[in-house]
Design a protein around this motif. Structure first.
Motif, PDB file in Angstrom:
ATOM      1  N   ALA A 180       0.826  -1.221   0.000  1.00  0.00           N
ATOM      2  CA  ALA A 180       0.000   0.000   0.000  1.00  0.00           C
ATOM      3  C   ALA A 180       0.858   1.268   0.000  1.00  0.00           C
ATOM      4  O   ALA A 180       0.574   2.232   0.709  1.00  0.00           O
ATOM      5  N   LEU A 181       1.906   1.282  -0.824  1.00  0.00           N
ATOM      6  CA  LEU A 181       2.782   2.446  -0.867  1.00  0.00           C
ATOM      7  C   LEU A 181       2.149   3.595  -1.653  1.00  0.00           C
ATOM      8  O   LEU A 181       1.357   3.377  -2.571  1.00  0.00           O
ATOM      9  N   ARG A 182       2.512   4.791  -1.267  1.00  0.00           N
ATOM     10  CA  ARG A 182       2.126   5.978  -2.026  1.00  0.00           C
ATOM     11  C   ARG A 182       3.092   6.147  -3.197  1.00  0.00           C
ATOM     12  O   ARG A 182       4.230   5.679  -3.143  1.00  0.00           O
ATOM     13  N   ARG A 183       2.641   6.862  -4.237  1.00  0.00           N
ATOM     14  CA  ARG A 183       3.492   6.976  -5.428  1.00  0.00           C
ATOM     15  C   ARG A 183       4.787   7.727  -5.133  1.00  0.00           C
ATOM     16  O   ARG A 183       5.836   7.397  -5.678  1.00  0.00           O
ATOM     17  N   GLY A 199      15.044  -8.658   2.471  1.00  0.00           N
ATOM     18  CA  GLY A 199      13.649  -8.485   2.078  1.00  0.00           C
ATOM     19  C   GLY A 199      13.031  -7.235   2.648  1.00  0.00           C
ATOM     20  O   GLY A 199      11.888  -7.243   3.107  1.00  0.00           O
ATOM     21  N   THR A 200      13.790  -6.128   2.626  1.00  0.00           N
ATOM     22  CA  THR A 200      13.296  -4.881   3.204  1.00  0.00           C
ATOM     23  C   THR A 200      13.420  -3.720   2.216  1.00  0.00           C
ATOM     24  O   THR A 200      14.179  -3.775   1.248  1.00  0.00           O
ATOM     25  N   LEU A 201      12.673  -2.674   2.524  1.00  0.00           N
ATOM     26  CA  LEU A 201      12.691  -1.451   1.731  1.00  0.00           C
ATOM     27  C   LEU A 201      12.665  -0.284   2.704  1.00  0.00           C
ATOM     28  O   LEU A 201      11.893  -0.285   3.670  1.00  0.00           O
ATOM     29  N   SER A 202      13.497   0.718   2.462  1.00  0.00           N
ATOM     30  CA  SER A 202      13.547   1.897   3.317  1.00  0.00           C
ATOM     31  C   SER A 202      12.819   3.036   2.612  1.00  0.00           C
ATOM     32  O   SER A 202      13.281   3.536   1.592  1.00  0.00           O
ATOM     33  N   ILE A 203      11.678   3.435   3.145  1.00  0.00           N
ATOM     34  CA  ILE A 203      10.831   4.417   2.477  1.00  0.00           C
ATOM     35  C   ILE A 203      10.768   5.721   3.265  1.00  0.00           C
ATOM     36  O   ILE A 203      10.925   5.737   4.490  1.00  0.00           O
ATOM     37  N   LEU A 204      10.529   6.799   2.535  1.00  0.00           N
ATOM     38  CA  LEU A 204      10.331   8.113   3.145  1.00  0.00           C
ATOM     39  C   LEU A 204       8.833   8.381   3.141  1.00  0.00           C
ATOM     40  O   LEU A 204       8.252   8.736   2.128  1.00  0.00           O
ATOM     41  N   GLY A 205       8.193   8.161   4.300  1.00  0.00           N
ATOM     42  CA  GLY A 205       6.749   8.285   4.392  1.00  0.00           C
ATOM     43  C   GLY A 205       6.258   9.711   4.246  1.00  0.00           C
ATOM     44  O   GLY A 205       7.040  10.672   4.271  1.00  0.00           O
ATOM     45  N   LYS A 206       4.973   9.858   4.112  1.00  0.00           N
ATOM     46  CA  LYS A 206       4.346  11.163   3.928  1.00  0.00           C
ATOM     47  C   LYS A 206       4.642  12.078   5.108  1.00  0.00           C
ATOM     48  O   LYS A 206       4.354  11.750   6.255  1.00  0.00           O
ATOM     49  N   GLY A 207       5.234  13.234   4.814  1.00  0.00           N
ATOM     50  CA  GLY A 207       5.520  14.220   5.852  1.00  0.00           C
ATOM     51  C   GLY A 207       6.643  13.840   6.793  1.00  0.00           C
ATOM     52  O   GLY A 207       6.841  14.497   7.813  1.00  0.00           O
ATOM     53  N   LYS A 208       7.406  12.796   6.475  1.00  0.00           N
ATOM     54  CA  LYS A 208       8.477  12.337   7.353  1.00  0.00           C
ATOM     55  C   LYS A 208       9.819  12.922   6.929  1.00  0.00           C
ATOM     56  O   LYS A 208      10.055  13.200   5.757  1.00  0.00           O
ATOM     57  N   LEU A 209      10.719  13.089   7.903  1.00  0.00           N
ATOM     58  CA  LEU A 209      12.060  13.596   7.629  1.00  0.00           C
ATOM     59  C   LEU A 209      13.083  12.474   7.553  1.00  0.00           C
ATOM     60  O   LEU A 209      14.174  12.665   7.030  1.00  0.00           O
ATOM     61  N   ARG A 211      13.709   8.034   7.002  1.00  0.00           N
ATOM     62  CA  ARG A 211      13.137   6.838   6.387  1.00  0.00           C
ATOM     63  C   ARG A 211      12.823   5.765   7.421  1.00  0.00           C
ATOM     64  O   ARG A 211      13.460   5.699   8.480  1.00  0.00           O
ATOM     65  N   VAL A 212      11.822   4.959   7.087  1.00  0.00           N
ATOM     66  CA  VAL A 212      11.465   3.818   7.925  1.00  0.00           C
ATOM     67  C   VAL A 212      11.602   2.556   7.077  1.00  0.00           C
ATOM     68  O   VAL A 212      11.440   2.592   5.856  1.00  0.00           O
ATOM     69  N   THR A 213      11.913   1.452   7.728  1.00  0.00           N
ATOM     70  CA  THR A 213      12.111   0.188   7.026  1.00  0.00           C
ATOM     71  C   THR A 213      10.850  -0.652   7.082  1.00  0.00           C
ATOM     72  O   THR A 213      10.255  -0.828   8.155  1.00  0.00           O
ATOM     73  N   ILE A 214      10.417  -1.151   5.928  1.00  0.00           N
ATOM     74  CA  ILE A 214       9.267  -2.037   5.864  1.00  0.00           C
ATOM     75  C   ILE A 214       9.712  -3.377   5.282  1.00  0.00           C
ATOM     76  O   ILE A 214      10.703  -3.461   4.565  1.00  0.00           O
ATOM     77  N   ASN A 215       8.966  -4.416   5.610  1.00  0.00           N
ATOM     78  CA  ASN A 215       9.258  -5.755   5.112  1.00  0.00           C
ATOM     79  C   ASN A 215       8.463  -6.028   3.840  1.00  0.00           C
ATOM     80  O   ASN A 215       7.310  -5.585   3.715  1.00  0.00           O
ATOM     81  N   LEU A 216       9.065  -6.763   2.926  1.00  0.00           N
ATOM     82  CA  LEU A 216       8.427  -7.072   1.648  1.00  0.00           C
ATOM     83  C   LEU A 216       8.105  -8.562   1.556  1.00  0.00           C
ATOM     84  O   LEU A 216       8.906  -9.395   2.004  1.00  0.00           O
ATOM     85  N   PRO A 217       6.965  -8.895   0.956  1.00  0.00           N
ATOM     86  CA  PRO A 217       6.689 -10.308   0.671  1.00  0.00           C
ATOM     87  C   PRO A 217       7.740 -10.866  -0.286  1.00  0.00           C
ATOM     88  O   PRO A 217       8.344 -10.121  -1.075  1.00  0.00           O
ATOM     89  N   LYS A 218       7.971 -12.187  -0.239  1.00  0.00           N
ATOM     90  CA  LYS A 218       8.998 -12.813  -1.078  1.00  0.00           C
ATOM     91  C   LYS A 218       8.746 -12.565  -2.560  1.00  0.00           C
ATOM     92  O   LYS A 218       9.684 -12.341  -3.330  1.00  0.00           O
ATOM     93  N   VAL A 219       7.477 -12.595  -2.967  1.00  0.00           N
ATOM     94  CA  VAL A 219       7.170 -12.401  -4.385  1.00  0.00           C
ATOM     95  C   VAL A 219       7.578 -11.003  -4.843  1.00  0.00           C
ATOM     96  O   VAL A 219       8.012 -10.805  -5.984  1.00  0.00           O
TER      97      VAL A 219
END
Length: 335
Positions: A180-183, A199-209, A211-219
């Motif tokens: 459910a990532l934003r564009r 299996g992780t991704l470091s994203i810069l969330g909305k209004g954040k200064l 990055r936070v790390t999220i886990n990704l499904p294997k696929v």
């Protein structure tokens, strides 16, 4: 005779001279120059999308109220107005937008941009007022619907993964659906933000200064890896994770607008009647989680990363509204 007292006297004298020095001697250019309040305001915003929105909304205000785009002098003139006169100007602007038929959300966003400009002017000492102009009341219901999970999965499966574009689009859709990532969260990703081994991704969330790390499904990990292998080329860590593949822009970072166009094209090609965008993809994913967890907003919050549970409650209320509509449809013909 010892010379130490003379040395101490010199040190004390130097300190006194330094304390007595006028600040203007060193900062005269900064103090005397008139601040470009708009540019300083925009520089204070972390997100490029936020900067574009503020510039667009503040430009609209000056175009409508002065007939010209904002300039340093006209902005300072507005900020130097007496408080009651500035409130009158903003109130008239609100009425103009309302008469033009703009949505309450658009009007409120533009009013918020003007208030931010005023607040920043106060910080810089070039404004001494605050405008008291109410926002337009907005209905609590908002359309959080997207497409069904079955429709979304069909679009994902429809990507031609024998092509470079298909591999990229497949990975993009998995991020929009499975996480459910934003564009903008996708468009700002670099290679260094993807860790396939963990299996992780470091994203810069909305209004954040930060990055936070999220886990990704294997696929999803496999899909991103396949895309990167097929893309090849420069794999330095600062390179964008997703790029354009068309002839004219090949290798350039895929922008938020580019992601929007890809989503629109893929869903239209698949015959989905609902007008789909990256944000509607996010809505679809959140609603699907609520369906699968019987309305567990806390679990949906883990996926969506919404700070407030009340936001997730809107999604669930709208989901139940759709359910009632279907129930009424089944009762058609009964008294």
């Amino acid at each position: 005779m010892s010379k130490e007292p003379d040395v101490e006297l010199v040190v004390v004298q130097n300190l006194e001279n330094a304390l007595a020095a006028k600040i203007e001697t060193y900062f005269a250019d900064v103090i005397d120059s008139q601040p470009d309040v708009l540019e300083e305001l925009l520089r204070s915003k972390n997100s490029e999308g936020t900067r574009r929105a503020y510039r667009r909304d503040i430009t609209d205000f000056f175009n409508r109220m002065t007939g010209q785009p904002p300039q340093c002098d006209s902005i300072l003139e507005f900020l130097h107005l007496e408080g009651h006169k500035a409130t009158l100007v903003v109130t008239k602007y609100r009425a103009i937008l309302n008469e033009a038929g703009l949505s309450p959300n658009t009007i409120n966003r533009r009013l918020a941009a003007i208030k931010s400009l005023i607040a920043f002017g106060r910080k810089l000492g070039v404004c001494n007022y605050a405008v008291d102009v109410d926002s337009i009341p907005v209905q609590s219901y908002r359309d959080t619907s997207g497409c069904t999970g079955e429709e979304f999965l069909n679009v994902i499966k429809g990507c031609d993964r024998s092509t470079l574009a298909g591999k990229r689009d497949y990975a993009l859709l998995l991020l929009l659906w499975g996480n459910a990532l934003r564009r903008n969260e996708i468009s700002t990703l670099d290679l260094r933000h993807f860790d396939g081994s963990k299996g992780t991704l470091s994203i810069l969330g909305k209004g954040k200064l930060s990055r936070v790390t999220i886990n990704l499904p294997k696929v999803t990990v496999t899909a991103i890896t396949d895309w990167l292998i097929a893309r090849g080329g420069d794999m330095s860590s600062s390179r964008p994770l997703f790029t354009s593949v068309d002839f004219q822009n090949s290798g350039h970072r895929l922008t938020g607008d580019g992601i929007y166009k890809i989503v629109k094209r893929l869903f239209k090609r698949a015959g989905v009647e609902k007008h789909m965008s990256p944000h509607r993809c996010r809505h679809s994913a959140i609603t699907a989680v609520l369906e699968k967890t019987d309305g567990n907003v806390r679990k949906a919050q883990k996926l969506s990363r919404h700070v407030k549970l009340n936001t997730l409650q809107i999604y669930d209320d709208n989901r139940n509204r759709d359910q009632l509509e279907m129930s009424e449809l089944l009762m058609d013909g009964l008294d």
